[in-house]
Design a protein around this motif. Sequence first.
Motif, PDB file in Angstrom:
ATOM      1  N   THR A 150       3.169   5.774  -2.465  1.00  0.00           N
ATOM      2  CA  THR A 150       2.181   4.735  -2.746  1.00  0.00           C
ATOM      3  C   THR A 150       2.481   4.154  -4.114  1.00  0.00           C
ATOM      4  O   THR A 150       3.236   4.740  -4.901  1.00  0.00           O
ATOM      5  N   GLU A 162      -1.761  -0.470 -11.798  1.00  0.00           N
ATOM      6  CA  GLU A 162      -2.656   0.030 -12.834  1.00  0.00           C
ATOM      7  C   GLU A 162      -2.242   1.438 -13.261  1.00  0.00           C
ATOM      8  O   GLU A 162      -2.317   2.371 -12.463  1.00  0.00           O
ATOM      9  N   SER A 165      -3.729   3.608 -15.033  1.00  0.00           N
ATOM     10  CA  SER A 165      -4.816   4.587 -14.950  1.00  0.00           C
ATOM     11  C   SER A 165      -4.996   5.127 -13.530  1.00  0.00           C
ATOM     12  O   SER A 165      -5.418   6.271 -13.336  1.00  0.00           O
ATOM     13  N   VAL A 166      -4.654   4.307 -12.527  1.00  0.00           N
ATOM     14  CA  VAL A 166      -4.794   4.731 -11.136  1.00  0.00           C
ATOM     15  C   VAL A 166      -3.837   5.879 -10.832  1.00  0.00           C
ATOM     16  O   VAL A 166      -4.212   6.861 -10.161  1.00  0.00           O
ATOM     17  N   MET A 167      -2.603   5.776 -11.317  1.00  0.00           N
ATOM     18  CA  MET A 167      -1.636   6.855 -11.094  1.00  0.00           C
ATOM     19  C   MET A 167      -2.097   8.138 -11.763  1.00  0.00           C
ATOM     20  O   MET A 167      -2.018   9.232 -11.174  1.00  0.00           O
ATOM     21  N   MET A 183      -5.151   9.064 -12.514  1.00  0.00           N
ATOM     22  CA  MET A 183      -6.318   9.618 -11.811  1.00  0.00           C
ATOM     23  C   MET A 183      -5.921  10.238 -10.471  1.00  0.00           C
ATOM     24  O   MET A 183      -6.495  11.247 -10.061  1.00  0.00           O
ATOM     25  N   ALA A 184      -4.918   9.639  -9.803  1.00  0.00           N
ATOM     26  CA  ALA A 184      -4.482  10.179  -8.512  1.00  0.00           C
ATOM     27  C   ALA A 184      -3.915  11.579  -8.668  1.00  0.00           C
ATOM     28  O   ALA A 184      -4.181  12.472  -7.848  1.00  0.00           O
ATOM     29  N   GLU A 233       0.809  -1.220   0.000  1.00  0.00           N
ATOM     30  CA  GLU A 233       0.000   0.000   0.000  1.00  0.00           C
ATOM     31  C   GLU A 233       0.844   1.272   0.000  1.00  0.00           C
ATOM     32  O   GLU A 233       0.770   2.072  -0.918  1.00  0.00           O
ATOM     33  N   GLU A 288      -4.773  13.678  -5.383  1.00  0.00           N
ATOM     34  CA  GLU A 288      -4.414  12.711  -4.347  1.00  0.00           C
ATOM     35  C   GLU A 288      -2.916  12.415  -4.349  1.00  0.00           C
ATOM     36  O   GLU A 288      -2.393  11.826  -3.403  1.00  0.00           O
ATOM     37  N   SER A 315       0.912   1.472  -7.514  1.00  0.00           N
ATOM     38  CA  SER A 315      -0.202   0.767  -8.135  1.00  0.00           C
ATOM     39  C   SER A 315       0.283   0.093  -9.411  1.00  0.00           C
ATOM     40  O   SER A 315       1.131   0.635 -10.134  1.00  0.00           O
TER      41      SER A 315
END
Length: 340
Positions: free
Chosen positions: A49, A53, A55-57, A59-60, A25, A65, A51
């Motif tokens: 953090t 994915e 797309s997650v980075m 979007m963060a 995490e 975020e 990931s």
Amino acid sequence: DKTGTLDSKAVGTGPYKMVQYKTGEFVLEEKYPGYWGDKAAGPDDIKWTWSAEPSVMNMALQAGEADVINPVPPQFARVLKNNPKFDLHESPGASVFWVALNTDLKPLSDVRVRQALNFATDRDGLVRAIMSGFAQPANSPLAPVTAGYDKTLNPYPLDLAKAKALLKEAGVADGFTMSIAVQGQDARIGQVLQSMWAKIGVKLDVKIMESGVWTKAAFADQAGKKADNTGAVLASWSSGANGADLQLRPLYYSKSFAPGGANLGFFSDPKLDEMLDKAASTLDENSRNAIYVDAQKEINQQAPQVLLYYQNDLYATGKNISGVTMIPGGQIVVKDAQKK
């Protein structure tokens, strides 16, 4: 260490100390008051953090975020570059992407077949299709940021007629079938190569694997790859700023065969081994780099791999972030970062 906590309770001399580590995490760090350097520089705490994915980075960062994301997936780089809220930072990278060819398997044991695959590979097309332009076509097993790299090399321009002629000389004029092991995130590369090589009659079976399965297949020994009929492995390697020896020896030295090393195609060339040993013991930089130029030419000529591209180092920050830097190879440095 005896208690088995070295990875989560490491002791160092840097500007930050780890205060919390949650597997899979995040890692939370805060300023170390006993740091020997500039204690005023950088944020009070840093949270790392990760990931799997892409797309997650993306979007963060877009949602606020995250203040910094690294590496930026090429498919999102153009969008971030055109967004006035963010800064996209791009620099030449040290990562070399290539296809390791199993030189133990026929017909890949024939250098003419390996050369044919190189002539059939449209590297400029790969950079456009896969990397959205955020890469450079590879002309050498060394990256441009590595000392000794020879930018004048152009061993395999796209030439389908030459590729077909080489296959004919090697006795496989009608082509052949081979397999390639790729990780899930690299499936598109395998599919593009499949389309390219089909033009010279080579049928490429793209075996898409999750990371753990791919690692087992990629680093299988000679008997294991023969049993699985693994003809090639799509991989990448970066020695960062640590020099040519750490880029070439693990991948091409005769004593670096998998699973103990990263010579995934079991390439063995006594002439190259001698060059690498001589370069490693040569103190004069110019003389050493001259040997590495010859080593690049030898590797290109013997074609134990299909060179693809050098991935540019990409990271993105919000406009309110400054002081972040990057070391060739993709490592970001945030000890001097400031958030406005």
